[in-house]
Scaffold this active site. Structure first.
Site, PDB file in Angstrom:
ATOM      1  N   HIS A  19      13.031  10.607 -20.677  1.00 20.26           N
ATOM      2  CA  HIS A  19      12.385  11.671 -20.706  1.00 20.26           C
ATOM      3  C   HIS A  19      12.632  12.289 -22.267  1.00 20.26           C
ATOM      4  CE1 HIS A  19      12.925  12.558 -16.078  1.00 20.26           C
ATOM      5  NE2 HIS A  19      11.632  12.406 -16.389  1.00 20.26           N
ATOM      6  N   LYS A  43       8.172  15.189  -3.114  1.00 27.27           N
ATOM      7  CA  LYS A  43       9.689  14.974  -3.386  1.00 27.27           C
ATOM      8  C   LYS A  43      10.573  16.000  -2.830  1.00 27.27           C
ATOM      9  CE  LYS A  43       8.241  11.993  -7.287  1.00 27.27           C
ATOM     10  NZ  LYS A  43       8.223  11.876  -8.685  1.00 27.27           N
ATOM     11  N   ARG A  92       5.624   4.365 -19.440  1.00 30.01           N
ATOM     12  CA  ARG A  92       6.522   3.117 -19.236  1.00 30.01           C
ATOM     13  C   ARG A  92       6.136   1.862 -19.217  1.00 30.01           C
ATOM     14  NH1 ARG A  92      10.447   5.042 -14.639  1.00 30.01           N
ATOM     15  NH2 ARG A  92       8.390   4.969 -13.793  1.00 30.01           N
ATOM     16  N   SER A 130      14.452   8.833 -12.881  1.00 27.27           N
ATOM     17  CA  SER A 130      15.329   9.752 -12.183  1.00 27.27           C
ATOM     18  C   SER A 130      15.709   9.236 -10.875  1.00 27.27           C
ATOM     19  CB  SER A 130      14.912  11.206 -11.938  1.00 27.27           C
ATOM     20  OG  SER A 130      14.501  11.878 -13.237  1.00 27.27           O
TER      21      SER A 130
HETATM   22  O1  PNS Z   1       8.004  14.019 -12.672  1.00 29.62           O
HETATM   23  P1  PNS Z   1       7.032  13.915 -11.861  1.00 29.62           P
HETATM   24  O2  PNS Z   1       7.519  13.979 -10.583  1.00 29.62           O
HETATM   25  O3  PNS Z   1       6.255  12.833 -11.974  1.00 29.62           O
HETATM   26  O4  PNS Z   1       6.000  15.443 -12.147  1.00 29.62           O
HETATM   27  C1  PNS Z   1       4.955  15.608 -11.576  1.00 29.62           C
HETATM   28  C2  PNS Z   1       4.278  16.692 -11.769  1.00 29.62           C
HETATM   29  C3  PNS Z   1       5.118  18.049 -11.538  1.00 29.62           C
HETATM   30  C4  PNS Z   1       3.939  16.922 -13.462  1.00 29.62           C
HETATM   31  C5  PNS Z   1       2.854  17.193 -11.011  1.00 29.62           C
HETATM   32  O5  PNS Z   1       3.202  16.560  -9.640  1.00 29.62           O
HETATM   33  C6  PNS Z   1       2.089  18.085 -11.269  1.00 29.62           C
HETATM   34  O6  PNS Z   1       1.460  18.202 -12.239  1.00 29.62           O
HETATM   35  N1  PNS Z   1       2.377  19.239 -10.572  1.00 29.62           N
HETATM   36  C7  PNS Z   1       1.571  20.452 -10.634  1.00 29.62           C
HETATM   37  C8  PNS Z   1       0.655  20.591  -9.596  1.00 29.62           C
HETATM   38  C9  PNS Z   1      -0.857  20.043 -10.109  1.00 29.62           C
HETATM   39  O7  PNS Z   1      -1.274  20.483 -11.009  1.00 29.62           O
HETATM   40  N2  PNS Z   1      -1.467  19.060  -9.367  1.00 29.62           N
HETATM   41  C10 PNS Z   1      -2.595  18.434  -9.815  1.00 29.62           C
HETATM   42  C11 PNS Z   1      -2.339  17.333 -10.845  1.00 29.62           C
HETATM   43  S1  PNS Z   1      -3.783  16.424 -10.590  1.00 29.62           S
END
Ligand code: PNS
Length: 182
Positions: A19, A43, A92, A130
């Site tokens: 990150h 999660k 990645r 993570s």
């Molecule tokens: O580190 P992660 O778990 O891959 O992060 C995922 C995250 C938090 C970036 C994603 O779940 C997100 O954007 N959540 C916000 C809700 C949202 O906008 N969902 C629609 C995305 S298409």
């Protein structure tokens, strides 16, 4: 002149050196980078939002144009509220691509004015997530060099004080593997 402001969203549970590598690259490209902590509904995090923010703030202290914040709800709504028109995502390996592609297209559908930019992480971190970090720590392994020092301390503390230790590593409360940098 317009300020190029980007949002780098994620769970950061906890922040890894992968990150941090993306954050540092983004900080060179954009005038301002907001690292935005959210909770992925798929999660259950090991760390509270406050703990994840604290780790990120400490890990990004050397980057003057990087701030750390959190959001609930839709990412594009949050980005628009912060006047940011770029979402940065780290890639990645090919395995990240399909899910990230889906999210980028959905976010574009939700708000056409916000562009998703993918940045390749350093090859050194292509295997790092993570989830794998939490798994190593819960089985008593060392994550030195994989996460910022501050995250290493938080992980050690969490494992020694909770259900995430070796005994319960296979339980439902332990870490579970996810997608993306998570
Ligand atoms: O580190 P992660 O778990 O891959 O992060 C995922 C995250 C938090 C970036 C994603 O779940 C997100 O954007 N959540 C916000 C809700 C949202 O906008 N969902 C629609 C995305 S298409």
């Amino acid at each position: 002149m317009t300020v190029k402001k980007a949002i780098y969203p994620g769970s950061f549970d906890p922040v890894t050196n992968g990150h941090l590598d993306v954050i540092q690259r983004a900080a060179i490209l954009f005038d301002e980078v907001i690292v935005a902590v959210s909770t992925n509904i798929g999660k259950s995090p090991m760390f509270t939002t406050e703990e994840r923010i604290e780790m990120l703030r400490e890990a990004c202290r050397h980057l003057p144009n990087v701030t750390v914040d959190h959001f609930d709800g839709l990412l594009v709504r949050y980005a628009a509220g912060r006047n940011a028109n770029v979402i940065v995502k780290g890639l990645r390996a090919l395995s990240d691509f399909e899910f990230e592609f889906e999210m980028a297209l959905m976010n574009r559908r939700l708000n056409e004015g916000i562009e998703t930019v993918f940045m390749m992480t350093n090859a050194e971190y292509s295997y790092l997530s993570s989830s794998i970090v939490k798994e190593i720590v819960s089985f008593g392994g060392s994550v030195e060099g994989l996460v910022p020092k501050i995250a290493e301390e938080y992980l050690k503390r969490k494992v020694s004080s909770s259900q995430y230790g070796v005994k319960a590593a296979g339980s439902h409360n332990g870490p579970s593997r996810g997608r993306g940098f998570e």
